[in-house]
Design an enzyme around this catalytic site. Sequence first.
Site, PDB file in Angstrom:
ATOM      1  N   ALA A 174      31.753 -14.428 -58.878  1.00 29.30           N
ATOM      2  CA  ALA A 174      32.799 -14.987 -58.475  1.00 29.30           C
ATOM      3  C   ALA A 174      34.137 -14.780 -59.423  1.00 29.30           C
ATOM      4  CB  ALA A 174      32.654 -16.588 -57.978  1.00 29.30           C
ATOM      5  N   SER A 175      34.746 -15.742 -59.637  1.00 29.79           N
ATOM      6  CA  SER A 175      35.725 -15.627 -60.417  1.00 29.79           C
ATOM      7  C   SER A 175      35.636 -15.194 -62.010  1.00 29.79           C
ATOM      8  CB  SER A 175      36.934 -16.756 -60.359  1.00 29.79           C
ATOM      9  OG  SER A 175      37.390 -16.908 -59.122  1.00 29.79           O
ATOM     10  N   THR A 176      34.563 -15.497 -62.401  1.00 28.81           N
ATOM     11  CA  THR A 176      34.039 -15.140 -63.835  1.00 28.81           C
ATOM     12  C   THR A 176      34.204 -14.104 -64.077  1.00 28.81           C
ATOM     13  OG1 THR A 176      31.724 -14.972 -63.381  1.00 28.81           O
ATOM     14  CG2 THR A 176      32.256 -17.207 -63.923  1.00 28.81           C
ATOM     15  N   ILE A 177      34.605 -13.037 -63.333  1.00 26.91           N
ATOM     16  CA  ILE A 177      34.570 -11.604 -63.529  1.00 26.91           C
ATOM     17  C   ILE A 177      36.045 -11.255 -63.418  1.00 26.91           C
ATOM     18  CG2 ILE A 177      32.299 -10.796 -63.159  1.00 26.91           C
ATOM     19  CD1 ILE A 177      35.025  -9.974 -60.748  1.00 26.91           C
ATOM     20  N   LYS A 178      36.872 -12.142 -63.168  1.00 31.71           N
ATOM     21  CA  LYS A 178      38.596 -11.953 -63.078  1.00 31.71           C
ATOM     22  C   LYS A 178      38.955 -11.508 -64.454  1.00 31.71           C
ATOM     23  CE  LYS A 178      39.349 -14.665 -58.882  1.00 31.71           C
ATOM     24  NZ  LYS A 178      40.031 -15.556 -58.316  1.00 31.71           N
TER      25      LYS A 178
END
Length: 618
Positions: free
Chosen positions: A331-335
């Site tokens: 999810a957004s942790t890789i943004k």
Amino acid sequence: MSPKKRMTIHDHAAEASLFKRRAFFTFTCVLVMIGILLTNLYRLQIEDFKDFSTRSNDNRIRVVPVAPSRGLIYDRNGQLLAENRPFYTLQVLPEKVKNINETLENLKKVIPISDDEIEDFKTSLKYHRRFKPLSLKNRLTQEQVAEFSVNQYRFPGVYVDAGLKRFYPYGSLLTHVLGYVGRINQKDQARLEANDEWKNYAATKDIGKQGIERYYESLLHGKPGHLEEEVNNRGRTIRTLKSTPPVPGQDIYLTIDLNLQAKAMELLNGRRGTVVAIDPTDGGVLAMASSPSYDPNQFVHGISSKAYRGLLNDDARPLINRATQGQYSPASTIKPLMALAGLEDKVVTEQTRIWDPGFWQIPNVEHKYRDWKRWGHGWVDVHDAIIDSCDTYFYELAYKLGVNRIAQFMAPFGFGESTGIDIFEESTGNLPDKDWKRIKYEQPWYIGDTISVGIGQGYWTATPMQLAKAITIIANKGERFVPHFLKSLQDDTSKIDAPIDELPPIKLSNPHSWDIVIDSMYRTAMKKRFTHSPYMAAMKTGTAQVIGIAQDQKYDAKSISKKHRDNALTVAFAPVDNPKIVVAVVLENAGWGGDNAGPVAKGMLDTYLLNTDGSLKQ
């Protein structure tokens, strides 16, 4: 008149010649027999002496292997995590027991012995030599040992035998780190024989099955000793001729911080999820908690089929190490990583801005990819995109990069492959590209697949350990270490530090990109939970969909089953200017990442960096 007697004329010369021939023949036979005898004696006493001497000793001398004591396991501060505790077994020497049935009945009055134990004993007794002891009851308590000792005079031929068994004093707290030992089975034996190690386990019944216990089995097991005993023709021991003591296994120290591990389990509070904490200075794992867990001690003496089925069929899957085997959409942790990829490939710059109306569309396609904020974020740059987790920004970024460039950039951060951590229970996750989908599903890669990958959804999955490793690389501005548990070994004289496995660093064409991303994560932390913290932290939260939601449908957690609700994720590190700890948190079906996983991450950082009075540790 009687007939005249016939006179016999002796031919003495012929008789003498016959006697000589017979005597010569006999003497020759005797000489031949003596020759044969002497030849056989020579062969037996000279030529084959060693062979027959060895055979004789094999019949006369019995070599009895002696099991080594297993090495102990400590945490980084010297707290004992796995020890060897004495266990007591009730043994019976059949030849000294006059009436077995009567003895068993009387023993039941002293200590509790089940009917199953008695039945197993009687079955084994049928095929057992009477002068060898046979186990009647295992795992006697201290009270039972004391009770029997008082009454032992009543039971000739019955005694208590003591040994050592593995014990995990913290039970389920460290199960997925330490693993456990269990009885050697056929699969274990085949593996040991294939590696020519079976002889080292002649006196050992247990072997490491999972976790650290299995990975470092060769260090922990030690080397067996032996006793040379003289026995009679029935195999009864007469005396001990020689004794060679076993070499105990090595004690090992782990990078685990017991207090931090306990805090991780406390923060999980029985919820399905995992917490990973890494020391970014060397890659040492400070904590790795997977919830729910189970008590490994029940495997040491042999878990019952009923209990094992209960663990195996538990919907919460306690046997799975979620930290290294759980595969989740990041999810957004890789943004922050996606932002790095865009900056490195010069698809965007620090000044690049896009307009976010709350959705994004592939050119000439009507389908809208919604932002989590339905009315949009307006104008956003790379900082805003990370801080506010703007999906629209990363939709466009992924579209411009393409999935193959994304995969190529992310691979050095450890996605799609083993982290190299020193336990065997690990999944590789999945870092997709066009070729992967063609091979896996025999389908082409669509642009829509890339858009989902851009926000850490779709085919991209990662383990929490992989997330922690990737964020560690960001915290270190490209410096890479292999995550590991082993800190040092204890030999006879000193403690030896384990080597640190450092990988070639990731070098960006513009090193300032690291600062851009770290600054955005710092501002995210300040905005979310660390406003009044005595240290500076960096973080990124994420909320991963477990099931797809139709374009015009609104996500409502209350209307769907719990197992289909979103996963909550958070990654964080601190202090920003000198990172000492990196944390990755995943809570299954917990909902919004910042509200649920965020407090867990902050609790971990506070525990590691602050004293009980709230001041910074020195």
